[in-house]
Every structure is written in C-alpha cells, then in structure tokens.
Design a protein around this motif. Structure first.
Motif, PDB file in Angstrom:
ATOM      1  N   VAL A 175       0.724  -1.173   0.082  1.00 31.22           N
ATOM      2  CA  VAL A 175      -0.009   0.155  -0.080  1.00 31.22           C
ATOM      3  C   VAL A 175       0.763   1.300   0.058  1.00 31.22           C
ATOM      4  O   VAL A 175       0.388   2.275  -0.543  1.00 31.22           O
ATOM      5  CB  VAL A 175      -0.817   0.092   1.163  1.00 31.22           C
ATOM      6  N   LEU A 176       1.976   1.376   0.815  1.00 31.90           N
ATOM      7  CA  LEU A 176       2.739   2.343   0.868  1.00 31.90           C
ATOM      8  C   LEU A 176       3.583   2.692  -0.525  1.00 31.90           C
ATOM      9  O   LEU A 176       3.554   3.609  -1.310  1.00 31.90           O
ATOM     10  CB  LEU A 176       4.080   2.233   1.908  1.00 31.90           C
ATOM     11  N   SER A 177       3.837   1.686  -1.237  1.00 31.92           N
ATOM     12  CA  SER A 177       4.411   1.673  -2.576  1.00 31.92           C
ATOM     13  C   SER A 177       3.309   2.214  -3.547  1.00 31.92           C
ATOM     14  O   SER A 177       3.710   3.288  -4.486  1.00 31.92           O
ATOM     15  CB  SER A 177       4.824   0.198  -3.015  1.00 31.92           C
ATOM     16  N   GLU A 178       2.082   1.745  -3.408  1.00 27.33           N
ATOM     17  CA  GLU A 178       1.056   2.404  -4.492  1.00 27.33           C
ATOM     18  C   GLU A 178       0.790   3.677  -4.071  1.00 27.33           C
ATOM     19  O   GLU A 178       0.673   4.525  -5.117  1.00 27.33           O
ATOM     20  CB  GLU A 178      -0.272   1.505  -4.434  1.00 27.33           C
ATOM     21  N   LEU A 179       0.764   3.972  -3.061  1.00 27.10           N
ATOM     22  CA  LEU A 179       0.430   5.513  -2.479  1.00 27.10           C
ATOM     23  C   LEU A 179       1.644   6.362  -3.084  1.00 27.10           C
ATOM     24  O   LEU A 179       1.609   7.794  -3.621  1.00 27.10           O
ATOM     25  CB  LEU A 179       0.610   5.756  -1.096  1.00 27.10           C
ATOM     26  N   ILE A 180       2.860   6.122  -2.910  1.00 34.70           N
ATOM     27  CA  ILE A 180       4.208   6.607  -3.479  1.00 34.70           C
ATOM     28  C   ILE A 180       3.974   7.138  -5.214  1.00 34.70           C
ATOM     29  O   ILE A 180       4.238   8.223  -5.574  1.00 34.70           O
ATOM     30  CB  ILE A 180       5.354   6.028  -3.019  1.00 34.70           C
ATOM     31  N   ASP A 181       3.572   5.988  -5.655  1.00 32.05           N
ATOM     32  CA  ASP A 181       3.122   6.205  -7.212  1.00 32.05           C
ATOM     33  C   ASP A 181       2.016   7.005  -7.404  1.00 32.05           C
ATOM     34  O   ASP A 181       2.140   7.603  -8.396  1.00 32.05           O
ATOM     35  CB  ASP A 181       2.857   4.542  -7.671  1.00 32.05           C
ATOM     36  N   ILE A 182       0.914   6.638  -6.696  1.00 30.63           N
ATOM     37  CA  ILE A 182      -0.016   7.547  -6.837  1.00 30.63           C
ATOM     38  C   ILE A 182       0.219   9.388  -6.624  1.00 30.63           C
ATOM     39  O   ILE A 182      -0.145   9.957  -7.425  1.00 30.63           O
ATOM     40  CB  ILE A 182      -1.250   7.273  -5.933  1.00 30.63           C
ATOM     41  N   PHE A 183       1.070   9.398  -5.768  1.00 35.42           N
ATOM     42  CA  PHE A 183       1.547  10.961  -5.557  1.00 35.42           C
ATOM     43  C   PHE A 183       2.356  11.390  -6.797  1.00 35.42           C
ATOM     44  O   PHE A 183       2.650  12.502  -6.935  1.00 35.42           O
ATOM     45  CB  PHE A 183       2.272  10.858  -4.154  1.00 35.42           C
ATOM     46  N   ASP A 184       3.009  10.321  -7.489  1.00 37.14           N
ATOM     47  CA  ASP A 184       3.930  10.675  -8.509  1.00 37.14           C
ATOM     48  C   ASP A 184       3.291  10.992  -9.734  1.00 37.14           C
ATOM     49  O   ASP A 184       3.275  12.045 -10.416  1.00 37.14           O
ATOM     50  CB  ASP A 184       4.636   9.581  -8.766  1.00 37.14           C
ATOM     51  N   VAL A 185       2.136  10.385  -9.942  1.00 37.85           N
ATOM     52  CA  VAL A 185       1.073  10.467 -11.050  1.00 37.85           C
ATOM     53  C   VAL A 185       0.638  11.747 -11.006  1.00 37.85           C
ATOM     54  O   VAL A 185       0.659  12.659 -12.080  1.00 37.85           O
ATOM     55  CB  VAL A 185       0.087   9.430 -11.066  1.00 37.85           C
ATOM     56  N   TYR A 186       0.039  12.263  -9.604  1.00 40.96           N
ATOM     57  CA  TYR A 186      -0.700  13.581  -9.664  1.00 40.96           C
ATOM     58  C   TYR A 186       0.224  14.677  -9.177  1.00 40.96           C
ATOM     59  O   TYR A 186      -0.523  15.766  -8.712  1.00 40.96           O
ATOM     60  CB  TYR A 186      -1.730  13.258  -8.440  1.00 40.96           C
ATOM     61  N   ASP A 187       1.468  14.415  -9.225  1.00 39.90           N
ATOM     62  CA  ASP A 187       2.429  15.525  -8.848  1.00 39.90           C
ATOM     63  C   ASP A 187       2.290  16.193  -7.412  1.00 39.90           C
ATOM     64  O   ASP A 187       2.485  17.488  -7.236  1.00 39.90           O
ATOM     65  CB  ASP A 187       2.265  16.689 -10.004  1.00 39.90           C
ATOM     66  N   MET A 188       1.897  15.171  -6.551  1.00 42.51           N
ATOM     67  CA  MET A 188       1.808  15.584  -5.256  1.00 42.51           C
ATOM     68  C   MET A 188       3.256  15.432  -4.564  1.00 42.51           C
ATOM     69  O   MET A 188       3.158  14.558  -3.915  1.00 42.51           O
ATOM     70  CB  MET A 188       0.831  14.677  -4.461  1.00 42.51           C
ATOM     71  N   ASN A 189       4.016  16.142  -4.823  1.00 43.68           N
ATOM     72  CA  ASN A 189       5.558  16.031  -4.505  1.00 43.68           C
ATOM     73  C   ASN A 189       5.738  16.032  -3.241  1.00 43.68           C
ATOM     74  O   ASN A 189       6.779  15.311  -2.610  1.00 43.68           O
ATOM     75  CB  ASN A 189       6.477  16.996  -5.312  1.00 43.68           C
ATOM     76  N   GLU A 190       5.036  16.775  -2.404  1.00 47.01           N
ATOM     77  CA  GLU A 190       5.240  17.063  -0.756  1.00 47.01           C
ATOM     78  C   GLU A 190       5.111  15.601  -0.315  1.00 47.01           C
ATOM     79  O   GLU A 190       5.843  15.255   0.708  1.00 47.01           O
ATOM     80  CB  GLU A 190       4.575  18.000  -0.426  1.00 47.01           C
ATOM     81  N   PHE A 191       3.823  14.913  -0.679  1.00 49.80           N
ATOM     82  CA  PHE A 191       3.353  13.814  -0.041  1.00 49.80           C
ATOM     83  C   PHE A 191       4.368  12.594  -0.537  1.00 49.80           C
ATOM     84  O   PHE A 191       4.732  11.787   0.327  1.00 49.80           O
ATOM     85  CB  PHE A 191       1.900  13.439  -0.428  1.00 49.80           C
ATOM     86  N   LYS A 192       4.621  12.683  -1.833  1.00 50.39           N
ATOM     87  CA  LYS A 192       5.578  11.599  -2.332  1.00 50.39           C
ATOM     88  C   LYS A 192       7.035  11.472  -1.761  1.00 50.39           C
ATOM     89  O   LYS A 192       7.380  10.570  -1.172  1.00 50.39           O
ATOM     90  CB  LYS A 192       5.782  11.746  -3.830  1.00 50.39           C
ATOM     91  N   THR A 193       7.648  12.821  -1.412  1.00 43.37           N
ATOM     92  CA  THR A 193       8.684  13.019  -0.598  1.00 43.37           C
ATOM     93  C   THR A 193       8.669  12.265   0.761  1.00 43.37           C
ATOM     94  O   THR A 193       9.382  11.772   1.318  1.00 43.37           O
ATOM     95  CB  THR A 193       9.276  14.555  -0.687  1.00 43.37           C
ATOM     96  N   LYS A 194       7.243  12.765   1.329  1.00 37.64           N
ATOM     97  CA  LYS A 194       7.460  12.407   2.673  1.00 37.64           C
ATOM     98  C   LYS A 194       7.167  10.962   3.152  1.00 37.64           C
ATOM     99  O   LYS A 194       8.125  10.228   3.949  1.00 37.64           O
ATOM    100  CB  LYS A 194       6.016  12.907   3.352  1.00 37.64           C
ATOM    101  N   TYR A 195       6.577  10.006   2.169  1.00 39.20           N
ATOM    102  CA  TYR A 195       6.256   8.758   2.400  1.00 39.20           C
ATOM    103  C   TYR A 195       7.270   7.998   1.643  1.00 39.20           C
ATOM    104  O   TYR A 195       7.535   6.822   1.838  1.00 39.20           O
ATOM    105  CB  TYR A 195       4.768   8.205   1.859  1.00 39.20           C
ATOM    106  N   LEU A 196       8.188   8.547   0.609  1.00 41.57           N
ATOM    107  CA  LEU A 196       9.471   7.782   0.137  1.00 41.57           C
ATOM    108  C   LEU A 196      10.350   7.838   1.164  1.00 41.57           C
ATOM    109  O   LEU A 196      11.213   6.876   1.606  1.00 41.57           O
ATOM    110  CB  LEU A 196       9.723   8.585  -1.298  1.00 41.57           C
ATOM    111  N   THR A 197      10.454   8.891   1.834  1.00 41.89           N
ATOM    112  CA  THR A 197      11.507   8.971   3.093  1.00 41.89           C
ATOM    113  C   THR A 197      11.084   7.973   4.076  1.00 41.89           C
ATOM    114  O   THR A 197      12.055   7.256   4.788  1.00 41.89           O
ATOM    115  CB  THR A 197      11.520  10.507   3.635  1.00 41.89           C
ATOM    116  N   LEU A 198       9.815   7.830   4.355  1.00 41.52           N
ATOM    117  CA  LEU A 198       9.419   6.781   5.171  1.00 41.52           C
ATOM    118  C   LEU A 198       9.753   5.452   4.791  1.00 41.52           C
ATOM    119  O   LEU A 198      10.260   4.659   5.689  1.00 41.52           O
ATOM    120  CB  LEU A 198       7.790   6.958   5.493  1.00 41.52           C
ATOM    121  N   ALA A 199       9.697   5.118   3.700  1.00 38.98           N
ATOM    122  CA  ALA A 199       9.871   3.861   3.074  1.00 38.98           C
ATOM    123  C   ALA A 199      11.700   3.598   3.168  1.00 38.98           C
ATOM    124  O   ALA A 199      11.757   2.644   3.501  1.00 38.98           O
ATOM    125  CB  ALA A 199       9.358   3.657   1.684  1.00 38.98           C
TER     126      ALA A 199
END
Length: 427
Positions: free
Chosen positions: A247-271
């Motif tokens: 689920v974390l992986s899917e969310l990171i990709d979703i944030f990438d698709v929708y240019d939600m870079n702040e959230f992508k960075t946060k949860y990629l760092t968590l991963a």
C-alpha cells in the motif's frame, strides 16, 4: 550464463509442477512467436515466464495456486490479452486481423462468466440511463414500451455468482460494486475502506482493485486531509507488513502520477527509513526512485531506432546539457507543451543543449508523423506503457522531463515545459 540457468530452471519447474495451464490460440496469420505471461501485484505486472508458439498456440504451465488478474503480452506485434485465474485451466481463442487482436473468445467457465458480467455492467452503466429517458415517451401498454420495460428490468438485475465455485469473480465484482461503481448502493466511508484493505485476503493485490480503491479513499478524505488520511491507513496496516508495504508503494506512485511531490517525498522517506525486511513491491519502488533522483546518474538506454543522431545510446549523446522528455502522440498535454520546446530549440542548440524525446506510442504512423516536426533526437519502442524505459525511468505520466549535465547526472526534474525553459533562461 547465470540468468540463462535461472530461466531454464524456472521453465523446468513449470513443466514438472503445473497447478493449472493457460492456453491461448490464434489464427494462422497472426505473425507472433513469443508470448510473455504476467501476474499482478497491486498495479504492477509481474513477469512469470515466456513461451514460444507451437502451431499458433501458446501453453503456459503455472506451478502454484493463483487467483487474480493475468495478462499475456505479444512483444513483436504489441498485442495483449487480459483474463482471470481461479486456479483452473484457462483457454482463450483470439480472432486476429493484420496482426491485431479483433476479438477475444474466452472458452473456460471462469473467464466466460467474468466477461459476461463485465459486459452487463457496462450496459447497465451506459445504456440503462438512456433507456430510462426514452421510457418517458412510450406508454407501458405499447409493444415498444413493454420491450423497454423488459430490457430495463434485465439490465437492472444483479448477476448471481456462486462464491464457492467462483471465488475471484465474486470477490472482484462484489468489491468493485461496493467501492468503485458509479452507482453504489450507499456512500462508503474512509473507515470502511481502511477495514476492507486491512482485512481483505491476498486477492486484493492480484485483483487490480487496490490502486483505484486507494484513490477513492483519498478522494473521500478530501484534498485538505491527505496527511491524516494516509497516516491513518498506514498506521492501521503497519508498514512493516507485506500489505502495509505494498500500500505504501502504491501511494508513492499515486502521488507521483498526480504531482503531489510533498506527499511523495514524505512517504518515500518513510519507506527509505524502514529497518525491517522490504517486500519486492516496495523494493522496486525504492530502486526506481533512487535511479531517477536528482544527483543520480541517469540510467543509460540503448536506442531502439533513433532518428536525428548517430549515437547508439543516451549516454553517447554529447552535450553540455540534455533534456529527456517522455511523451506520446496521444497525450493532450504533450500536444501543447512540445511545440513550446520547438520554438526555443535553436536557442537551446546554441547553448549546446540537446533534446531527446522518448515516445510511449504504439501507432507507428502517428509517431512518425509527429516526429517529422521535431528536429531533436527521437526514439520509441512502439510498445506504449509496455516500453522497457517506462519501468527503468519510473514514468507514470506524460510528458515527464529530466535535465542531465554533461556527465549524465540528473540535475533537475521539471514538472512542465515552462520550468524547462526557465531553467535555461530561454522563456
């Protein structure tokens, strides 16, 4: 040598321990030899094995239980066929013309049922509303009025699925209708979605439902509550579990698709900070992001059939800076952004900046027509999202831009063409 041994060993295991088989037959004029079988993990296609045609038939042996979506891809003709497995033999007949699949005939019970339900669902969502409007103009006692009433009743009905006999068909359609249908019986809450993702069996990962349900979950929470929504979900699932990591992986990709870079960075760092064992799905996300992060050396790519260059790969292209753009002739944003690059191309050339266009097209004529106007380096495998570089460079949308220095190090990842032009001060 090692890779060949692993593949041959895998094929041997398939032949000796088959749980069920997948048989796909085409017409003699279908000019294809090799076919690749995939399973599904979340939204990622996973290669299982390859087979050669024997009398226009491809037979795959699957060695263990698997209930979920599957796909066979024909790389030479860029065709694919999707189907389901319920751990039973699968038989499919392809009607083809000019090396294109015209019709898919499912000949096993599970796929026949699934296909029938999908067709009925489409008619229910598209045709039924139109019939309701037409019905207002016809009386019930007329022949046409009676026919309309009968058809509306048939489309309004629900398909009966024997869960014990068809567990995946039941699982997919029940949960699609509950969480993703345009006409759900009632509006689902975030809590219901969290509980479903938490308690669902392994068919969630193989069903293709996971990503759209996650998008629905974020939409229910609203744009102002993304942090709280995601934190609630991953805390419930526990990111040290396989489900939590997928689920974390899917969310990171979703944030990438929708240019939600702040959230992508946060949860990629968590991963990245996880100290536990990482499952394959999350490891793949971490690897692809690391390879295309600012400061990384851009993974090299050997050109397939590049034009406007004698270079054999991206790394061989000599320039002070390189702009890599992933695009497609069917992409509306590309249609508006690439001409802006064209108007500034000579200025960029004067600064020894080279543009390399990597197309995710499938239609050769559309691609060829489009690149006739683009004087920069262009290349395409003509395999769309099945192109090898879509995975290599973590591409989720077009256009996607990278700026490289003379040593092929990534120095910028612009979001839009305006950012590219501004970076080089040619806007």
């Amino acid at each position: 040598m090692k890779k060949l041994f692993v593949l041959s060993g895998m094929l041997f295991a398939f032949s000796m321990n088959a749980q069920f088989s997948v048989s796909i037959q085409s017409q003699p004029d279908f000019n294809e030899q090799e076919a690749i079988l995939y399973t599904l993990n979340g939204s990622k296609d996973i290669i299982v094995t390859k087979e050669k045609s024997k009398g226009n038939t491809w037979t795959f042996k699957y060695p263990k239980n698997y209930s979920g979506m599957m796909k066979v891809y024909f790389p030479n003709t860029n065709n694919s066929v999707s189907f389901i497995s319920e751990n039973k033999n699968i038989n499919i007949q392809l009607d083809t013309k000019a090396n294109k699949i015209q019709n898919i005939i499912y000949q096993d019970e599970s796929n026949e049922l699934m296909n029938s339900i999908q067709e009925s669902s489409q008619k229910k969502e598209i045709i039924l509303p139109a019939l309701v409007q037409i019905k207002e103009y016809y009386k019930d006692n007329t022949e046409f009025g009676k026919a309309l009433t009968s058809e509306m009743g048939r489309l309004s009905g629900t398909s009966s699925i024997d869960q014990s006999k068809h567990p995946f068909v039941y699982y997919y359609n029940t949960n699609y209708n509950k969480f993703l249908s345009n006409n759900p019986a009632k509006k689902v809450t975030q809590e219901e979605i969290v509980n479903f993702i938490d308690k669902s069996n392994d068919m969630l990962e193989s069903s293709s439902l996971l990503r759209p349900i996650l998008v629905s979950y974020l939409n229910v929470g609203g744009n102002t509550n993304v942090n709280a929504s995601v934190d609630t979900l991953i805390n419930k699932l526990n990111v040290e579990t396989p489900r939590g990591q997928t689920v974390l992986s899917e969310l990171i990709d979703i944030f990438d698709v929708y240019d939600m870079n702040e959230f992508k960075t946060k949860y990629l760092t968590l991963a990245k900070d996880l100290k536990c064992t990482i499952n394959d799905r999350l490891a793949s996300t971490l690897k692809s992001n690391a390879a295309t992060d600012i400061g990384a050396v851009f993974p090299d790519y050997k050109f397939h059939a590049a034009v406007n260059t004698n270079a054999k790969s991206i790394a061989e292209v000599k320039a002070d800076k390189k702009v890599i753009v992933f695009w497609s002739s069917t992409c509306s944003h590309c249609e508006s952004e690439l001409p802006q690059l064209l108007t500034k191309y000579k200025e960029l050339q004067a600064k020894n900046i080279q543009i390399i266009g990597m197309s995710l097209d499938t239609d050769k004529n559309a691609y060829t027509t489009k690149i006739a106007a683009f004087p920069w380096i262009n290349d395409s495998e003509l395999r769309g999202w099945n192109s090898s570089f879509a995975e290599i460079y973590n591409i989720h949308a077009t256009p996607t831009y990278f700026i490289l220095d003379a040593n092929n190090k990534i120095i910028s990842k612009p979001s839009h063409v305006g950012d590219v032009l501004q970076y080089f001060n040619v806007k």
